[in-house]
Motif scaffolding. Structure first.
Motif, short mmCIF file in Angstrom:
data_model
loop_
_atom_site.label_atom_id
_atom_site.label_comp_id
_atom_site.label_asym_id
_atom_site.label_seq_id
_atom_site.Cartn_x
_atom_site.Cartn_y
_atom_site.Cartn_z
N GLY A 75 0.77 -1.23 0.00
CA GLY A 75 0.00 0.00 0.00
C GLY A 75 0.81 1.28 0.00
N TYR A 76 2.15 1.20 -0.08
CA TYR A 76 3.00 2.39 -0.05
C TYR A 76 2.75 3.23 -1.30
N VAL A 77 2.53 4.53 -1.11
CA VAL A 77 2.27 5.46 -2.22
C VAL A 77 3.45 6.40 -2.35
N MET A 78 3.88 6.64 -3.60
CA MET A 78 5.01 7.55 -3.83
C MET A 78 4.91 8.13 -5.23
N GLU A 79 5.77 9.11 -5.50
CA GLU A 79 5.81 9.70 -6.83
C GLU A 79 6.48 8.71 -7.78
N LYS A 80 5.92 8.56 -8.98
CA LYS A 80 6.41 7.57 -9.93
C LYS A 80 7.86 7.80 -10.32
#
Length: 193
Positions: free
Chosen positions: A11-16
């Motif tokens: 579920g980790y969200v980051m900038e592509k």
């Protein structure tokens, strides 16, 4: 706005454009990432990303933990830096009410921002225990010049520390609460044999 990606397993969200070969959180290969679009308003995210409440609460918990620890040290080892520890105890007792009020206010802001209400049972319990700790911190503040009352200080500060631990355990339950717009983590499918 930057393009976001989310690691499907953790579920980790980051900038592509910052994604390397592996997920920085779980270490799985970058191919497990999928496109992600944030649905939480930018204003709410901006407030939450300031981390005001976690910073304020950790500072106040440090003071709350130091007071009984140093008091026990003074009782058990009266010749071991007694005067220095007395200064630190007074310092902690002096700043504790202010830090607790700051933690309380930032907690209310965080609760309203995160859940749009302070009425859910866990938040209500946090407010109650936070209020009790504030009362104890104010009592300690007004008693701080009564240096001969170590047992009372120890009992009050230990009670405050107990409430702080309970408060932390309640807060821990809220850590994994998903904000509207966040992707829920998929549960593992049971293995069939």
């Amino acid at each position: 706005m930057k393009e976001l990606v989310r690691c499907r397993p953790c579920g980790y969200v980051m900038e592509k454009d910052k994604l390397g070969d592996v997920c920085p959180a779980c270490g799985l290969p970058h191919k497990v990432f999928e496109p992600y679009r944030e649905k939480v308003s930018l204003n709410r995210l901006m407030i939450l990303n300031l981390d005001l409440h976690p910073i304020a609460i950790h500072l106040s918990q440090s003071f709350m933990a130091l007071i009984p620890l140093l008091l026990v040290n003074q009782i058990l080892f009266p010749d071991f830096y007694y005067n220095e520890s007395a200064v630190v105890i007074k310092f902690c007792i002096t700043l504790l009410p202010l830090c607790m009020l700051l933690a309380f206010v930032t907690g209310m802001i965080d609760g309203i921002t995160r859940f749009k209400s302070l009425k859910p049972p866990l938040l209500r319990n946090k407010l109650i225990f936070g209020g009790l700790i504030i009362l104890i911190s104010i009592l300690l503040f007004f008693m701080k010049n009564m240096a001969d009352q170590k047992v009372i200080f120890l009992l009050l500060s230990s009670l405050g520390l107990t409430f702080a631990v309970i408060l932390g355990l309640i807060g821990k339950k809220l850590l994994n609460v998903i904000l509207p717009g966040k992707y829920p983590q998929k549960k593992a499918k049971p293995k069939t044999t």
